[in-house]
Design a protein around this motif. Structure first.
Motif, PDB file in Angstrom:
ATOM      1  N   ILE A  14      43.101  34.952  33.879  1.00 12.49           N
ATOM      2  CA  ILE A  14      41.752  35.741  33.673  1.00 12.49           C
ATOM      3  C   ILE A  14      40.592  34.493  33.699  1.00 12.49           C
ATOM      4  O   ILE A  14      39.746  34.659  34.227  1.00 12.49           O
ATOM      5  CB  ILE A  14      41.731  36.459  32.386  1.00 12.49           C
ATOM      6  CG1 ILE A  14      42.490  37.763  32.465  1.00 12.49           C
ATOM      7  CG2 ILE A  14      40.392  36.606  31.738  1.00 12.49           C
ATOM      8  CD1 ILE A  14      42.652  38.348  30.972  1.00 12.49           C
ATOM      9  N   GLN A  15      40.941  33.462  32.938  1.00 12.61           N
ATOM     10  CA  GLN A  15      40.174  32.069  32.934  1.00 12.61           C
ATOM     11  C   GLN A  15      39.920  31.800  34.372  1.00 12.61           C
ATOM     12  O   GLN A  15      38.759  31.162  34.626  1.00 12.61           O
ATOM     13  CB  GLN A  15      40.591  31.149  32.188  1.00 12.61           C
ATOM     14  CG  GLN A  15      40.656  31.440  30.632  1.00 12.61           C
ATOM     15  CD  GLN A  15      41.090  30.225  29.686  1.00 12.61           C
ATOM     16  OE1 GLN A  15      41.239  29.249  30.124  1.00 12.61           O
ATOM     17  NE2 GLN A  15      41.080  30.524  28.478  1.00 12.61           N
ATOM     18  N   LEU A  16      41.093  31.416  35.180  1.00 12.08           N
ATOM     19  CA  LEU A  16      40.670  31.173  36.654  1.00 12.08           C
ATOM     20  C   LEU A  16      39.754  32.084  37.251  1.00 12.08           C
ATOM     21  O   LEU A  16      38.931  31.425  37.943  1.00 12.08           O
ATOM     22  CB  LEU A  16      41.954  31.127  37.335  1.00 12.08           C
ATOM     23  CG  LEU A  16      42.116  30.585  38.709  1.00 12.08           C
ATOM     24  CD1 LEU A  16      41.458  29.256  38.792  1.00 12.08           C
ATOM     25  CD2 LEU A  16      43.567  30.889  39.391  1.00 12.08           C
ATOM     26  N   LEU A  17      39.959  33.351  37.387  1.00 14.75           N
ATOM     27  CA  LEU A  17      39.164  34.236  37.914  1.00 14.75           C
ATOM     28  C   LEU A  17      37.551  34.052  37.433  1.00 14.75           C
ATOM     29  O   LEU A  17      36.643  34.028  38.229  1.00 14.75           O
ATOM     30  CB  LEU A  17      39.460  35.749  38.028  1.00 14.75           C
ATOM     31  CG  LEU A  17      40.851  36.047  38.335  1.00 14.75           C
ATOM     32  CD1 LEU A  17      41.414  37.666  37.884  1.00 14.75           C
ATOM     33  CD2 LEU A  17      40.812  35.799  39.777  1.00 14.75           C
ATOM     34  N   LYS A  18      37.412  33.859  36.128  1.00 15.59           N
ATOM     35  CA  LYS A  18      35.911  33.695  35.583  1.00 15.59           C
ATOM     36  C   LYS A  18      35.289  32.125  36.049  1.00 15.59           C
ATOM     37  O   LYS A  18      34.401  32.063  36.455  1.00 15.59           O
ATOM     38  CB  LYS A  18      36.030  33.593  34.240  1.00 15.59           C
ATOM     39  CG  LYS A  18      36.213  35.167  33.412  1.00 15.59           C
ATOM     40  CD  LYS A  18      35.909  35.128  32.163  1.00 15.59           C
ATOM     41  CE  LYS A  18      36.395  34.116  31.298  1.00 15.59           C
ATOM     42  NZ  LYS A  18      36.522  34.030  29.715  1.00 15.59           N
ATOM     43  N   ALA A  19      36.291  31.203  36.009  1.00 23.10           N
ATOM     44  CA  ALA A  19      35.831  29.775  36.295  1.00 23.10           C
ATOM     45  C   ALA A  19      35.597  29.633  37.884  1.00 23.10           C
ATOM     46  O   ALA A  19      34.655  28.856  38.232  1.00 23.10           O
ATOM     47  CB  ALA A  19      36.874  28.786  36.092  1.00 23.10           C
ATOM     48  N   THR A  20      36.122  30.407  38.674  1.00 22.04           N
ATOM     49  CA  THR A  20      35.677  30.594  40.327  1.00 22.04           C
ATOM     50  C   THR A  20      34.778  31.404  40.576  1.00 22.04           C
ATOM     51  O   THR A  20      34.313  31.335  41.981  1.00 22.04           O
ATOM     52  CB  THR A  20      36.932  30.573  41.050  1.00 22.04           C
ATOM     53  OG1 THR A  20      37.673  32.000  40.596  1.00 22.04           O
ATOM     54  CG2 THR A  20      38.201  29.630  40.949  1.00 22.04           C
TER      55      THR A  20
END
Length: 68
Positions: A14-20
């Motif tokens: 979830i954090q990766l999707l937000k960070a990108t």
């Protein structure tokens, strides 16, 4: 393809999707994962807390994220 430089051992999906920038919020990220719209290394993965590590390829909405 988006290349994401990992700064630790892993990043939750979830954090990766937000960070990108592929989703606007954590809630959006949870929804797309729960709906089966995200693949990890070619396989649909429904785990919101999936630990994404160096070498993994995440695919969502015709975008690929390579974790380096």
């Amino acid at each position: 393809m988006i290349q994401f430089k990992l700064e630790g051992e892993f990043i939750p999906l979830i954090q990766l999707l937000k960070a990108t920038g592929l989703v606007g919020s954590g809630g959006d990220a949870q929804t797309v994962v729960e709906d089966g719209l995200v693949k990890c290394n070619g396989e649909v993965d429904f785990r919101k807390r999936l630990k994404v590590r160096v070498g993994d390829i995440i695919t969502y909405n015709n975008n690929k994220i390579e974790v380096i």
